[in-house]
Design an enzyme around this catalytic site. Structure first.
Site, PDB file in Angstrom:
ATOM      1  N   ASP A  64       0.811  -1.211   0.000  1.00  0.00           N
ATOM      2  CA  ASP A  64       0.000   0.000   0.000  1.00  0.00           C
ATOM      3  C   ASP A  64       0.850   1.269   0.000  1.00  0.00           C
ATOM      4  O   ASP A  64       0.306   2.378  -0.016  1.00  0.00           O
ATOM      5  CB  ASP A  64      -0.976   0.012   1.180  1.00  0.00           C
ATOM      6  CG  ASP A  64      -0.308  -0.207   2.524  1.00  0.00           C
ATOM      7  OD1 ASP A  64       0.666  -0.962   2.583  1.00  0.00           O
ATOM      8  OD2 ASP A  64      -0.770   0.376   3.531  1.00  0.00           O
ATOM      9  N   HIS A  65       2.163   1.103  -0.014  1.00  0.00           N
ATOM     10  CA  HIS A  65       3.072   2.251  -0.076  1.00  0.00           C
ATOM     11  C   HIS A  65       3.963   2.241  -1.316  1.00  0.00           C
ATOM     12  O   HIS A  65       4.614   3.246  -1.605  1.00  0.00           O
ATOM     13  CB  HIS A  65       3.938   2.296   1.178  1.00  0.00           C
ATOM     14  CG  HIS A  65       3.146   2.513   2.430  1.00  0.00           C
ATOM     15  ND1 HIS A  65       3.026   3.727   3.048  1.00  0.00           N
ATOM     16  CD2 HIS A  65       2.403   1.645   3.156  1.00  0.00           C
ATOM     17  CE1 HIS A  65       2.241   3.605   4.114  1.00  0.00           C
ATOM     18  NE2 HIS A  65       1.854   2.349   4.201  1.00  0.00           N
ATOM     19  N   HIS A 270      -3.699   7.022   7.063  1.00  0.00           N
ATOM     20  CA  HIS A 270      -3.468   5.578   7.033  1.00  0.00           C
ATOM     21  C   HIS A 270      -4.573   4.850   7.795  1.00  0.00           C
ATOM     22  O   HIS A 270      -4.327   3.969   8.617  1.00  0.00           O
ATOM     23  CB  HIS A 270      -2.087   5.224   7.609  1.00  0.00           C
ATOM     24  CG  HIS A 270      -1.620   3.853   7.203  1.00  0.00           C
ATOM     25  ND1 HIS A 270      -1.770   2.752   8.006  1.00  0.00           N
ATOM     26  CD2 HIS A 270      -1.020   3.409   6.076  1.00  0.00           C
ATOM     27  CE1 HIS A 270      -1.280   1.686   7.409  1.00  0.00           C
ATOM     28  NE2 HIS A 270      -0.816   2.061   6.227  1.00  0.00           N
TER      29      HIS A 270
END
Length: 303
Positions: A64-65, A270
């Site tokens: 997800d990064h 986040h």
């Protein structure tokens, strides 16, 4: 100095949030921080050009990064980017980038360099250019991860136009004055002290990005007094045990760190996919640190 939120979710895209990505803009120059899935589309929709990005800062190797990197780096070559690109990241992401280069970027029109940041210590000024200096900060997550402390460059002095007009100082002398030098007339005459022609410069603005991590108590001194802090706030206090198990923080814990570090503003992000509405996270944070805000895709924050 501005921060544009492209994605502030975690783990995977949801109906409400995209994975982590944001653009830091300093003096009209753009830097991408994290590159979650779909970052190319988010950049386009927000009006940024891939050829504009000065550098990329990728916090760690969780998808997800960084799952947006293959498409982004490939498209940069397709659109004919020629400006060199630096990526500051961990050793694990550096391996991923080498794989992308070997298997997806057949012919590149730009030079790509990767700076590996150690995940167990602060790396001062690991990246610097004409506009910003960036330190990497060790995070406490399930894998090697780093945060980023970004500071703009400011002239130590600024020109006082009333004084320079009065003394008829030529434009060619302005750069030297901004550097703190006195004015020395070319044909002789009185040397005018710099303090009579300039005013104190504005303190440089600063932005700290900390995602993903347990509460960053170990970094309080490094981030003390920053203008804007982004501290991950994946869960509410209801899921404190889950946060600790997976190397994350609650919104309240993020606020406690912000308060201890005496930052200007706290930006939450986040978010776990369980939250369709993040007001519960914002409420918990503001009870501890009133100057807290819940990031949303499309938001633009002045630092």
């Amino acid at each position: 100095m501005q921060v544009k939120i492209l994605g502030c979710g975690s783990a995977r895209p949801t109906r409400h949030h995209l994975p982590s990505a944001q653009v830091l803009t300093v003096a009209g120059h753009h830097y991408l921080i994290d590159a979650g899935e779909g970052v190319q589309h988010s950049l386009i929709m927000a009006g940024y050009k891939m050829t504009q990005l000065e550098a990329l800062f990728i916090s760690h190797a969780h998808g997800d990064h960084c799952f947006g990197l293959p498409g982004l780096l490939t498209s940069m070559a397709h659109v004919g980017r020629t400006k060199p690109l630096t990526i500051v990241t961990t050793a694990e992401v550096a391996d991923f980038i080498r794989y992308i280069e070997a298997h997806h970027v057949e012919e590149s029109s730009y030079a790509l360099s990767v700076t590996i940041a150690p995940s167990d210590e602060v790396s001062p000024s690991i990246y610097t250019d004409e506009w910003i200096t960036v330190d990497t900060l060790p995070l406490r997550h399930r894998t090697s991860a780093v945060g980023f402390l970004c500071r703009e460059h400011c002239m130590p002095r600024r020109i006082d136009p009333v004084a320079t007009n009065f003394y008829q100082i030529p434009y060619s002398a302005m750069p030297a004055l901004q550097m703190g030098l006195d004015y020395v007339p070319q044909g002789g005459g009185r040397i005018i002290p710099n303090r009579e022609l300039t005013k104190p410069g504005r303190p440089p603005r600063s932005y700290a990005y900390l995602s993903d991590t347990l509460p960053a108590w170990h970094l309080v001194e490094q981030i003390r007094g920053v203008n804007l802090l982004y501290h991950e706030s994946t869960y509410s206090e209801e899921f404190l045990d889950r946060a600790e198990t997976y190397g994350h923080s609650t919104a309240r814990q993020a606020a406690e760190v912000a308060k201890a570090a005496e930052v200007g503003q706290l930006l939450l992000g986040h978010y776990s996919g369980r939250y369709d509405d993040v007001s519960v996270l914002l409420k918990e944070a503001q009870e501890v640190f009133p100057n807290s805000f819940a990031a949303q895709e499309g938001d633009l924050y002045e630092v």
